[in-house]
Design an enzyme around this catalytic site. Structure first.
Site, short mmCIF file in Angstrom:
data_model
loop_
_atom_site.label_atom_id
_atom_site.label_comp_id
_atom_site.label_asym_id
_atom_site.label_seq_id
_atom_site.Cartn_x
_atom_site.Cartn_y
_atom_site.Cartn_z
N GLU A 47 0.83 -1.20 0.00
CA GLU A 47 0.00 0.00 0.00
C GLU A 47 0.87 1.26 0.00
O GLU A 47 2.09 1.19 0.12
CB GLU A 47 -0.96 -0.06 1.21
N CYS A 56 -1.77 -4.63 -5.76
CA CYS A 56 -2.34 -5.86 -5.22
C CYS A 56 -1.31 -6.99 -5.23
O CYS A 56 -0.35 -6.98 -6.02
CB CYS A 56 -3.53 -6.30 -6.05
N GLU A 58 -1.63 -10.01 -6.38
CA GLU A 58 -1.60 -10.76 -7.64
C GLU A 58 -0.72 -10.07 -8.67
O GLU A 58 0.06 -10.71 -9.39
CB GLU A 58 -3.02 -10.87 -8.21
N CYS A 94 -9.36 -8.75 -7.53
CA CYS A 94 -10.09 -7.56 -7.99
C CYS A 94 -10.13 -7.54 -9.52
O CYS A 94 -9.38 -8.26 -10.20
CB CYS A 94 -9.45 -6.29 -7.44
N1 THU Z 1 -6.05 -6.41 -2.60
C1 THU Z 1 -5.21 -7.32 -3.16
O1 THU Z 1 -4.01 -7.34 -2.89
N2 THU Z 1 -5.73 -8.19 -4.04
C2 THU Z 1 -7.04 -8.24 -4.40
O2 THU Z 1 -7.40 -8.92 -5.35
C3 THU Z 1 -8.02 -7.49 -3.60
C4 THU Z 1 -7.46 -6.29 -2.91
C5 THU Z 1 -5.48 -5.45 -1.64
C6 THU Z 1 -5.46 -4.03 -2.11
C7 THU Z 1 -5.46 -3.27 -0.82
O3 THU Z 1 -4.13 -3.15 -0.35
C8 THU Z 1 -6.24 -4.17 0.15
O4 THU Z 1 -6.26 -5.44 -0.45
C9 THU Z 1 -7.66 -3.70 0.42
O5 THU Z 1 -8.34 -3.48 -0.77
#
Ligand code: THU
Length: 139
Positions: A47, A56, A58, A94
């Site tokens: 983040e 993310c 992935e 996502c």
């Molecule tokens: N996040 C991921 O790493 N992968 C996903 O597919 C869903 C969301 C992360 C992004 C952010 O740091 C936290 O989860 C909350 O959305």
């Protein structure tokens, strides 16, 4: 994926999740991307104070693999939940990550959602991103 591959990917995703940098959402995600040659690439979400630059898990795994010369993949495992707790459910990828994966992976690419080593759920990219806009779409 074989049973052994599922176990290997689930364990790798859960391990990578421990490195998630999540001071804002407190939602920690780990991923493990399996290349066609059997090599495995971990990723976690990273983040940022400006929120938008957040990456993310992935895509961290995917970009790391591409940076190391891999472009063909068979599967990804994903584990997510509140930081410092074990996942309480399945964390689906996502929309942005589905699209990023579709650049390199076909509809049969497997997506293993991991709650624990023993509790997993298997999907395909074709199921989670039907009618994808892919490189061939531009031809
Ligand atoms: N996040 C991921 O790493 N992968 C996903 O597919 C869903 C969301 C992360 C992004 C952010 O740091 C936290 O989860 C909350 O959305």
């Amino acid at each position: 994926m074989t049973y052994e591959e599922k176990e290997r990917l689930a364990a790798c995703a859960l391990r990578a999740r421990k490195n998630a940098y999540t001071p804002y959402s407190h939602w920690a995600v780990g991923a493990a991307l399996l290349a066609e040659d059997g090599s495995l690439f971990p990723g976690c979400n990273v983040e940022n104070a400006a929120y938008g630059p957040t990456n993310c898990a992935e895509r961290t795994a995917l970009f790391s693999a591409v940076a190391q010369g891999k472009r063909k993949f068979r599967a990804i495992a994903i584990a997510g939940g509140r930081e410092e707790e074990e996942p309480s459910g399945f964390c689906p990828p996502c929309g942005v990550c589905r699209q990023a994966l579709a650049e390199f992976c076909g509809p049969d690419f497997e997506i293993l959602l991991v709650k624990s080593n023993a509790e997993t759920q298997l999907h395909t990219l074709g199921e989670l991103l039907p009618l994808a806009f892919i490189p061939e779409s531009l031809k």
